[in-house]
Design an enzyme around this catalytic site. Structure first.
Site, short mmCIF file in Angstrom:
data_model
loop_
_atom_site.label_atom_id
_atom_site.label_comp_id
_atom_site.label_asym_id
_atom_site.label_seq_id
_atom_site.Cartn_x
_atom_site.Cartn_y
_atom_site.Cartn_z
N GLY A 147 5.15 -8.23 73.81
CA GLY A 147 5.64 -7.32 74.82
C GLY A 147 4.56 -6.38 75.31
O GLY A 147 4.55 -5.97 76.46
N TYR A 153 -4.01 -3.92 71.71
CA TYR A 153 -4.47 -4.55 70.47
C TYR A 153 -5.99 -4.42 70.34
O TYR A 153 -6.71 -5.41 70.23
CB TYR A 153 -4.04 -6.01 70.43
CG TYR A 153 -2.54 -6.18 70.42
CD1 TYR A 153 -1.81 -6.08 69.24
CD2 TYR A 153 -1.85 -6.42 71.61
CE1 TYR A 153 -0.43 -6.21 69.24
CE2 TYR A 153 -0.47 -6.55 71.61
CZ TYR A 153 0.24 -6.44 70.43
OH TYR A 153 1.60 -6.57 70.42
N HIS A 159 -1.97 0.23 69.36
CA HIS A 159 -1.69 -0.35 68.04
C HIS A 159 -2.86 -0.20 67.07
O HIS A 159 -2.71 -0.46 65.87
CB HIS A 159 -1.30 -1.82 68.19
CG HIS A 159 -0.05 -2.03 68.97
ND1 HIS A 159 1.05 -1.20 68.87
CD2 HIS A 159 0.30 -2.98 69.88
CE1 HIS A 159 2.01 -1.63 69.67
NE2 HIS A 159 1.58 -2.71 70.30
#
Length: 215
Positions: A147, A153, A159
């Site tokens: 998503g 990332y 994250h």
């Protein structure tokens, strides 16, 4: 070549399902044999337990892994488990196809791992680990949809880590542990928030990815 795709998305119209279909088409056009284990479609039970065995071992102390070992030796797995095991045994390539949920696999796919990669059958017993694992000489990889966008990332992203770090538990702790040669994952980022044209471009990239690894 025999290819097993274990697919874990409830919606057949999802992009995860489109990637599964794209892989199926690619391998079938090569005249490979493709088996699809669509976990939601078949109503796969992800909960491991005594119901996995036709007869218990009779041990005074119940331990699931030891019951798996007993069932493997005595051919006592229930039919739903045996069917998945038989498909895995035939496979030269295993693809786990799923959306990333909470930095991991959906519960239905984790349950497939728990029940099908059984102690004595896929590891332990007569088998070693990693380079001495049962599935050495065979290949496996993940096809993942997210998503979040790719920018999340990264070390400085939301994250705080790369996706390959997040997937390490699956790649090394599951597939690599039982001997598979683990190929890089194919990742489709932020698929719910991009255009149809962008999704079509990802499918083209997916075909190129398959061709690089299997062409």
């Amino acid at each position: 070549m025999n290819v097993l795709i274990v697919h874990a998305h409830e919606n057949p119209d999802s992009f995860s399902s489109a990637l599964m279909g794209n892989a199926q088409k690619y391998f079938q056009e090569r005249s490979d044999t493709v088996t699809i284990s669509d976990l939601y479609a078949k109503g796969f039970n992800p909960v491991a337990g005594k119901h996995d065995f036709k007869n218990p071992s009779g041990n005074t102390y119940y331990k699931y892994a030891l019951e798996q070992l007993h069932a493997h030796k005595q051919d006592l797995f229930q039919d739903d488990v045996k069917l998945e095991m038989q498909a895995l045994e035939k496979a030269d390539v295993l693809i786990l196809n799923f959306p990333l949920w909470w930095f991991g696999m959906p519960a239905i796919l984790k349950g497939w791992v728990d029940r099908i990669l059984a102690y004595g059958f896929a590891y332990g017993g007569d088998y070693g680990f990693y380079t001495e694992g049962k599935y050495k000489g065979k290949r496996a990889f993940l096809t993942v949809t997210t998503g979040s966008p790719a920018s999340f990332y990264t070390k400085d992203g939301a994250h705080g880590r790369a996706l390959d770090q997040i997937l390490r538990n699956v790649n090394e702790g599951i597939l690599g542990l039982i001997g598979f040669q683990v190929l890089p994952a194919f990742v489709a980022y932020s698929v719910s928030h991009i255009t149809n044209q962008a999704r079509q471009e990802i499918l083209i990239d997916h075909t190129h990815f398959l061709n690089r690894n299997f062409g």
